[in-house]
Design a protein around this motif. Sequence first.
Motif, mmCIF file in Angstrom:
data_model
loop_
_atom_site.group_PDB
_atom_site.id
_atom_site.type_symbol
_atom_site.label_atom_id
_atom_site.label_comp_id
_atom_site.label_asym_id
_atom_site.label_seq_id
_atom_site.Cartn_x
_atom_site.Cartn_y
_atom_site.Cartn_z
ATOM 1 N N VAL A 46 1.108 -1.349 0.653
ATOM 2 C CA VAL A 46 -0.126 0.138 0.010
ATOM 3 C C VAL A 46 0.847 1.285 0.050
ATOM 4 C CG1 VAL A 46 -1.542 1.402 0.936
ATOM 5 C CG2 VAL A 46 -1.993 -0.870 0.859
ATOM 6 N N VAL A 47 0.335 1.896 -0.766
ATOM 7 C CA VAL A 47 0.946 3.639 -0.989
ATOM 8 C C VAL A 47 0.110 3.923 -0.857
ATOM 9 C CG1 VAL A 47 2.436 5.488 -3.107
ATOM 10 C CG2 VAL A 47 2.684 2.321 -2.997
ATOM 11 N N VAL A 48 1.529 5.251 0.007
ATOM 12 C CA VAL A 48 0.279 6.282 0.328
ATOM 13 C C VAL A 48 0.883 7.921 0.390
ATOM 14 C CG1 VAL A 48 -0.798 7.396 3.004
ATOM 15 C CG2 VAL A 48 -0.591 5.076 3.151
ATOM 16 N N ILE A 49 0.342 8.551 0.006
ATOM 17 C CA ILE A 49 0.986 9.834 0.055
ATOM 18 C C ILE A 49 0.380 10.945 0.093
ATOM 19 C CG2 ILE A 49 1.578 11.854 -2.546
ATOM 20 C CD1 ILE A 49 1.475 9.008 -4.624
ATOM 21 N N GLY A 50 0.600 11.492 0.800
ATOM 22 C CA GLY A 50 0.676 12.374 2.361
ATOM 23 C C GLY A 50 -0.005 10.882 3.341
ATOM 24 N N GLY A 51 1.241 10.528 3.831
ATOM 25 C CA GLY A 51 1.102 9.602 4.733
ATOM 26 C C GLY A 51 1.676 9.678 6.210
ATOM 27 N N SER A 52 2.038 11.137 6.195
ATOM 28 C CA SER A 52 3.040 11.129 7.563
ATOM 29 C C SER A 52 2.096 11.639 8.800
ATOM 30 C CB SER A 52 4.234 12.195 6.934
ATOM 31 O OG SER A 52 3.538 13.794 6.367
ATOM 32 N N ALA A 53 1.251 11.477 8.612
ATOM 33 C CA ALA A 53 -0.059 12.288 9.249
ATOM 34 C C ALA A 53 -1.331 12.371 9.011
ATOM 35 C CB ALA A 53 0.442 13.890 10.019
ATOM 36 N N GLY A 54 -1.861 11.883 10.378
ATOM 37 C CA GLY A 54 -3.640 12.482 10.470
ATOM 38 C C GLY A 54 -4.206 11.016 9.061
ATOM 39 N N ILE A 55 -5.084 11.358 8.052
ATOM 40 C CA ILE A 55 -5.766 10.099 7.584
ATOM 41 C C ILE A 55 -4.667 9.334 6.590
ATOM 42 C CG2 ILE A 55 -6.713 10.248 5.681
ATOM 43 C CD1 ILE A 55 -8.447 12.599 6.269
ATOM 44 N N GLY A 56 -3.683 9.960 6.351
ATOM 45 C CA GLY A 56 -2.758 9.307 5.455
ATOM 46 C C GLY A 56 -1.968 8.036 6.882
ATOM 47 N N LEU A 57 -1.207 8.542 7.447
ATOM 48 C CA LEU A 57 -0.749 8.340 8.227
ATOM 49 C C LEU A 57 -1.953 6.760 9.217
ATOM 50 C CD1 LEU A 57 1.976 7.180 10.760
ATOM 51 C CD2 LEU A 57 1.451 9.259 11.821
ATOM 52 N N GLU A 58 -2.969 7.020 9.341
ATOM 53 C CA GLU A 58 -3.793 6.360 10.208
ATOM 54 C C GLU A 58 -4.333 5.237 9.289
ATOM 55 O OE1 GLU A 58 -5.636 4.083 13.229
ATOM 56 O OE2 GLU A 58 -4.246 6.730 13.204
ATOM 57 N N THR A 59 -4.289 5.419 7.410
ATOM 58 C CA THR A 59 -4.250 4.472 6.575
ATOM 59 C C THR A 59 -3.506 3.585 7.184
ATOM 60 O OG1 THR A 59 -5.834 6.264 5.808
ATOM 61 C CG2 THR A 59 -5.159 3.909 4.787
ATOM 62 N N ALA A 60 -1.900 4.141 6.849
ATOM 63 C CA ALA A 60 -0.716 3.056 6.865
ATOM 64 C C ALA A 60 -0.931 2.453 7.916
ATOM 65 C CB ALA A 60 0.375 4.273 7.104
ATOM 66 N N ARG A 61 -1.211 2.698 9.370
ATOM 67 C CA ARG A 61 -1.370 2.175 9.956
ATOM 68 C C ARG A 61 -1.693 0.940 10.610
ATOM 69 N NH1 ARG A 61 -1.382 5.409 14.142
ATOM 70 N NH2 ARG A 61 0.548 6.513 14.231
ATOM 71 N N ARG A 62 -3.236 0.726 9.595
ATOM 72 C CA ARG A 62 -4.225 0.528 9.545
ATOM 73 C C ARG A 62 -4.378 -0.609 8.445
ATOM 74 N NH1 ARG A 62 -10.058 0.052 11.673
ATOM 75 N NH2 ARG A 62 -11.025 -1.684 10.695
ATOM 76 N N ALA A 63 -3.548 -0.415 7.707
ATOM 77 C CA ALA A 63 -3.362 -1.603 6.709
ATOM 78 C C ALA A 63 -1.998 -2.765 6.917
ATOM 79 C CB ALA A 63 -2.481 -0.846 5.171
ATOM 80 N N ARG A 64 -0.751 -1.692 7.639
ATOM 81 C CA ARG A 64 0.192 -2.635 8.633
ATOM 82 C C ARG A 64 -0.779 -3.503 9.263
ATOM 83 N NH1 ARG A 64 4.168 -4.602 7.893
ATOM 84 N NH2 ARG A 64 5.588 -4.100 9.315
ATOM 85 N N GLY A 65 -1.779 -3.291 9.980
ATOM 86 C CA GLY A 65 -2.257 -4.500 10.953
ATOM 87 C C GLY A 65 -3.211 -4.607 10.320
ATOM 88 N N GLU A 66 -3.265 -4.957 8.874
ATOM 89 C CA GLU A 66 -3.714 -6.102 8.234
ATOM 90 C C GLU A 66 -3.235 -6.816 7.429
ATOM 91 O OE1 GLU A 66 -6.961 -7.277 7.467
ATOM 92 O OE2 GLU A 66 -7.559 -5.268 9.404
#
Length: 247
Positions: A15-35
Amino acid sequence: MSSYTAGPELTGQTVVVIGGSAGIGLETARRARGEGADVILAARNPERLEQAAADVGALSTAAFDATDSAALGQFFSDLPAPVDHVMVTGTDPYYAPLADLDRDRAHRDFDDHLWLAIEVTRHSVGRVRPGGTLLFMGGTGGRQRGPGRALIGAGTAALPALVANLAVEVAPIRVNVIAAGFVDTPLSASLLGDDLDKRRDQLRATLPIRRVVGPADVAALAVHIMTNTALTGATYDIDGGQQLVPG
């Protein structure tokens, strides 16, 4: 009687998150890692990006301005191929009455919200696997009418139409929009300043869900869209019912 226990839904995917250093992007990255996914984070601020990468155990990072066409193209060229999902979070919206509208900033705002989606989609062909997802952040606030909302209203209406057409053109890659209302993020805090707590209290009192929408709510929807392979060309609202009440 047999029982079924769901396992991680993104195991083996990237999963690539552009804008992934904070907020929604970071939380999505965290959720994706959990999956079970590997995540690649991109953002403008290298220090914040490094901290976010350490937080989620990112596979790699890239610090650049996504609205820089050359930098965006280089980022996609450098990606391991194929990746499975690309999410692009939103920038701060530009509200201004016609009398005060800054033409250059208005053009930049359209580039940030619309041209960026086109550029990301173009670069994703051949880099995102068939059946993978491109996911863009939009909003619901621009659907309201009033002074200062002409520009954001036009962008809000245009993004779903753009994405619906892109979904047909680049199929079987799937393309979708998440349209959020107020989300309690660092961006919201910076925009509202001293009025943040007042806005939170107002939303808790008026929203049908009786709480404020947070980044984890949006992240859960984002991961669902990534994993549900029947979803493409659509816009998914997440605002806690904000559109249903005045104010």
